[in-house]
Design an enzyme around this catalytic site. Structure first.
Site, short mmCIF file in Angstrom:
data_model
loop_
_atom_site.label_atom_id
_atom_site.label_comp_id
_atom_site.label_asym_id
_atom_site.label_seq_id
_atom_site.Cartn_x
_atom_site.Cartn_y
_atom_site.Cartn_z
CB SER A 186 -0.78 0.16 1.10
OG SER A 186 -1.74 1.52 1.69
CE1 TYR A 225 -4.38 -2.85 5.05
CE2 TYR A 225 -3.54 0.46 4.83
CZ TYR A 225 -4.07 -1.05 3.96
OH TYR A 225 -3.93 -1.51 2.77
#
Ligand code: NAD
Ligand code: MG
Length: 295
Positions: free
Chosen positions: A188, A201
Site C-alpha cells: 500500500s 495497518y
C-alpha cells in the site's frame, strides 16, 4: 470497452462525493454503491498465462477479485481464498470464471490461522495438479484515532492477517514452486505515507514491502520471483468496512485524479508480475495510485 482502448483516466470512473455508506468488516462488494468495477465487462485476456496454476487470496472482492478475473482470462486455473462470510461474493466470481471455461475452486478460511494457510496451498496443489503462482491480496484494515484505545487484539489481528499469512503461505508454497514460478504480495502507499489513524495497518504494509524484498533475494537462486503491488485509494469494501460514512463519501478525492481507482485498474499489474514477460523483475513494487507519490 476493453483495457486497451485509449481513454482519459480522469473521467473514466465515478468521482466523489459517493453515497454515504458503512459496512462491518470484511464487507461485501455487492452492497457497494456505486458498484466497483472488477473488469467483469472489460478485461480482455491475450493468453499470457496459458497453463498457469495459481492461488489468489482475497479473491471474492475488490483488488483480489479483479486480479482473479484477469489471471483467469489470461489462461490460469485458480483456487480462490476468502473468509466464509464472503461466500456470496466468492460464488459470483467462481460462476463468472467457470462460465468462461476456466477452473476456479473455492476454498474459504481464515489466513490468520497457520493451519488454514498450509491447507490452502495443499488444496491448490491437489486441485490444480501443481502450483506456480501465489498471489496474496487479502488484507485487513481498520481505523483507530488513539493509540491508547488501539488494543492488542486489533494490532495482533492486523499483523496475523497482513504479514504472518505471507510468511505461512510462502513457506508452505515454496517446496512446490519450480523455476519460473512467482509470488505477488499486496502492499500500500500507506507503507511510505502512513495515515495517523492506521498505525497497525501502515506498519504491516511497511513489513510487506521488506518481506517482498528480502524473500525475493533468498528465492532468486531457485528461479522464483517475488514482487509487490502497492495500491493507492481503490473503491472496495475495505473502505465502508473500515472508515466512517463521511470519509467514504469523499474517498479518493485527494488523489491527483480526484477519484479512487477501481479494482479493474490494478489487474494488469498482477498479470504483468506473474507473467514471464517480467522475468528480470524481482523484489520490485508497482505503485498504482492515480498520481499519488509513493517511495
Ligand atoms: P477487499 O475487502 O475487497 O479485499 C480484502 C479481502 O481480504 C477480503 O475480501 C477478504 O476475503 C480478505 N481477508 C481479510 N481478512 C482475512 C482473513 N483473516 N482471512 C482470509 N481472508 C481475509 O478490499 P481490497 O481493497 O480489495 O483489499 C485488497 C488488498 O489491497 C488488501 O491487502 C489491502 O490492504 C490492499 N490495499 C487496498 C487499498 C484500497 O484503497 N482499497 C489501498 C492499498 C492497499
Ligand atoms: Mg471481500
Amino acid at each position: 470497452m476493453s483495457q486497451y482502448e485509449k481513454q482519459d483516466p480522469t473521467t473514466l470512473y465515478p468521482v466523489p462525493p459517493f453515497p454515504k455508506q458503512e459496512q462491518s468488516l470484511p464487507g461485501a462488494a455487492w452492497k457497494m454503491d456505486p458498484k466497483p468495477d472488477h473488469g467483469e465487462e472489460s478485461y480482455v485476456g491475450t493468453g499470457r498465462l496459458e497453463g498457469f496454476r495459481g492461488i489468489v487470496t482475497g479473491a471474492d472482492s475488490g483488488i483480489g477479485r479483479a486480479a482473479a478475473i484477469a489471471l483467469s482470462r489470461e489462461g490460469a486455473d485458480l483456487v480462490l481464498s476468502y473468509l466464509p462470510d464472503e461466500q456470496e461474493d466468492a460464488e459470483e466470481v467462481r460462476d463468472l470464471l467457470e462460465g468462461e471455461g476456466r477452473k476456479a475452486v473455492l476454498f474459504p478460511g481464515d489466513i490468520s490461522d497457520e493451519q488454514y494457510c498450509s491447507d490452502l496451498v495443499q488444496k491448490g496443489v491437489d486441485e490444480l495438479g501443481g502450483l506456480d503462482t501465489l498471489v496474496m491480496v487479502a488484507g485487513r484494515m481498520d481505523s483507530n484515532d488513539d493509540i491508547l484505545t488501539l488494543d492488542t487484539s486489533m494490532f495482533d489481528s492486523t499483523f496475523k492477517t497482513n504479514i504472518y499469512s505471507l510468511f505461512w503461505l510462502t513457506k508452505a508454497a515454496v517446496p512446490h514452486l519450480e523455476p519460473g514460478s512467482t509470488i505477488v504480495t499486496t502492499g500500500s502507499i500507506q507503507a511510505s505515507t502512513p495515515s495517523p489513524d492506521k498505525i497497525d495497518y501502515a506498519v504491516s504494509k511497511g513489513a510487506i514491502k521488506l518481506f517482498t524484498e528480502a524473500v525475493a533475494q533468498q528465492l532468486a537462486p531457485k528461479g522464483i520471483r517475488v514482487n509487490s503491488v502497492a495500491p493507492g485509494p481503490v473503491w472496495t469494501p475495505l473502505q465502508p468496512g473500515s472508515d466512517d460514512a463521511e470519509t467514504v463519501s469523499t474517498f479518493g478525492q485527494q488523489a491527483p485524479y480526484g477519484r479512487p481507482g477501481q479494482p479493474a485498474e490494478l489487474a494488469a499489474a498482477y498479470v504483468h508480475l506473474v507473467s514471464p514477460e517480467s522475468s528480470y523483475q524481482s523484489g520490485s513494487t508497482i505503485t498504482v495510485a492515480g498520481g499519488t507519490p509513493a517511495f
